[in-house]
Design an enzyme around this catalytic site. Structure first.
Site: not given
Ligand code: LLP
Length: 431
Positions: A248, A293, A330, A334, A361-362, A390
């Site tokens: 999204g 998100r 995060r 990132y 510890c990092e 996330y």
């Molecule tokens: N669909 C697929 C195939 C995806 O790979 C993702 C996110 C979403 C939907 C959802 O995307 P959103 O609407 O949440 O942006 N863990 C990371 C981001 C990696 C997620 C990858 N896929 C973070 O903390 O930002």
């Protein structure tokens, strides 16, 4: 404030959906994940209503489970009539335990094992988002053994880089996900799927990345995907019904992020899709999106207790808190931006610039650098905003730190949705 569910109350405390966060910190302890239930429902409704209105009957959002996964979330989104995407048998198990209607679930994953495939079929998962030929062969075989026809959406890569961070951009041709259109391999795979027994090809999927603030990146992807749907129609005489555009829209984490109106963007994207379909002389397919998100992030606030504040003469200041990369990895992963304030002195003017450090510890265990705060003292409550996505789902037990609970705020009160982990939980499987 960053989002309109955040405010400062008469005690100079941060409130989430009108509930005093400092009182919640005292009641439930820290670190603490808070989530505003009404905000999750509101965001879900915005997507559901706008997609139906501007993209036609059948078009709908699927909640991306990976952004936030525990039982209560599934009951909330099921109550709102929202479907979901699942990326692992673990997410599937939790959805199932929550009683989520699995015919409305879409099962992702670039390397589903035979066990995963059988588990999903036996659980009645409605749709597979299939990544590759090996998986399709296995789906065909296992569906045949069960005497069912499995609906399948093929994951393709449209070759788009939406200029977000490299690590969260997944639609480029050079990607571990899906099959490239540009190289001709996607068309070959479609021809192959159409020969398989017990598999019904419903449509195509792409995901171009995350933190996308305007719909033009999605319409660029839709352009490529719709042309491909037309080419498949012309070359194979087969018309697919579904186009899934993946994750999204973006979320405002800090003041410098743009404001985004999801409904207006969905409306704009719907109009672009209609225009493209008219140009290509094809019917508009059912459109799916997979917001994660933008459904849950702005419902969340994480609370910590400040431990030490140290200023290294001539260098900088560190504020250490009782959580860190184990509940929010995060920044370490990132360098993600977050807005941070002292919840118990929410309106006070900042007089210190500090790095917020976790307790692991990092040395890379940081939540944010260069944060302006009123100089904290031990015992202050520090709030990190917009942590609903996330954070809990990416939390770990590194350094054997128990994961914080998730407390939902609702109608002026609160309830525990996920309990705090205990030390016993940490060695539950140790022999
Ligand atoms: N669909 C697929 C195939 C995806 O790979 C993702 C996110 C979403 C939907 C959802 O995307 P959103 O609407 O949440 O942006 N863990 C990371 C981001 C990696 C997620 C990858 N896929 C973070 O903390 O930002």
């Amino acid at each position: 404030m960053l989002h309109n569910n955040l405010s400062i109350n008469e005690k100079n405390h941060l409130a989430l959906a009108g509930v005093d966060t400092v009182e919640l910190a005292h009641r439930y302890g820290t670190p603490l994940f808070l989530m505003d239930e009404e905000r999750i429902r509101y965001n879900a409704r915005v997507y559901i209503n706008a997609m139906k209105k501007y993209m036609g009957e059948g078009s709908k959002p699927l909640f991306a489970s990976k952004s936030c996964c525990f039982k209560r979330i599934y009951s909330i989104i099921a109550e709102e009539g929202m479907s979901t995407d699942l990326v692992s048998p673990g997410e599937l198990y939790i959805a199932k335990e929550a009683g989520f209607p699995l015919e409305n679930a879409y099962f992702h994953g670039n390397n589903k094992t035979d066990e995963d495939i059988c588990y999903a079929m036996d659980s009645g998962v409605g749709h597979f988002i299939a990544d590759n030929r090996e998986e399709l062969d296995a789906i065909s075989r296992f569906a045949g053994e069960r005497g069912i026809t499995q609906k399948v959406i093929l994951r393709l890569s449209p070759g788009i880089d939406p200029h977000t961070q490299a690590k969260i951009s997944t639609g480029k041709v050079d990607s571990k996900f899906g099959t490239a259109i540009e190289t001709g391999q996607a068309m070959e795979l479609v021809k192959y799927v159409l020969t398989l027994a017990n598999v019904e090809l419903e449509g195509f999927h792409c995901h171009i990345g995350s933190q996308i603030f305007e719909y033009s990146s999605f319409s660029d992807a839709a352009d490529i995907m719709l042309r491909f749907i037309r080419d498949v129609r012309d070359e194979c005489g087969y018309v697919v019904k579904v186009l899934n555009l993946g994750g999204g829209f973006g979320v405002r984490y800090v003041e410098s992020d743009p404001h985004i109106d999801y409904e207006a963007n969905i409306k704009g994207l719907g109009a672009e899709i209609d225009k493209l379909c008219a140009e290509l002389e094809m019917e508009r397919p059912i459109i799916l999106m997979e917001p994660g998100r933008s459904i849950v992030a702005d419902s969340g606030v994480t609370l910590y207790t400040v431990g030490s504040v140290k200023t290294i003469t001539g260098y900088k200041s560190y504020v250490s808190i009782d959580g860190g990369m184990t509940d929010n990895p995060r920044y370490a992963l990132y360098e993600s931006d977050y807005s941070i304030l002292l919840a118990n002195r929410a309106g006070d003017a900042p007089d210190l610039t500090a790095t917020i450090a976790g307790r692991c510890c990092e040395s890379g265990d940081l939540i944010q650098e260069d944060v302006a705060l009123p100089t904290p003292v031990r015992g202050d409550t520090l709030a990190v905003l917009v942590t609903g996505a996330y954070n809990y789902s990416m939390a770990s037990n590194y350094n054997r730190i128990p994961r914080p609970p998730v407390v939902m705020v609702k109608d002026g009160g609160s309830y525990v949705a996920v309990k705090r982990e205990t030390y016993e939980d940490l060695c539950r499987n140790d022999m």
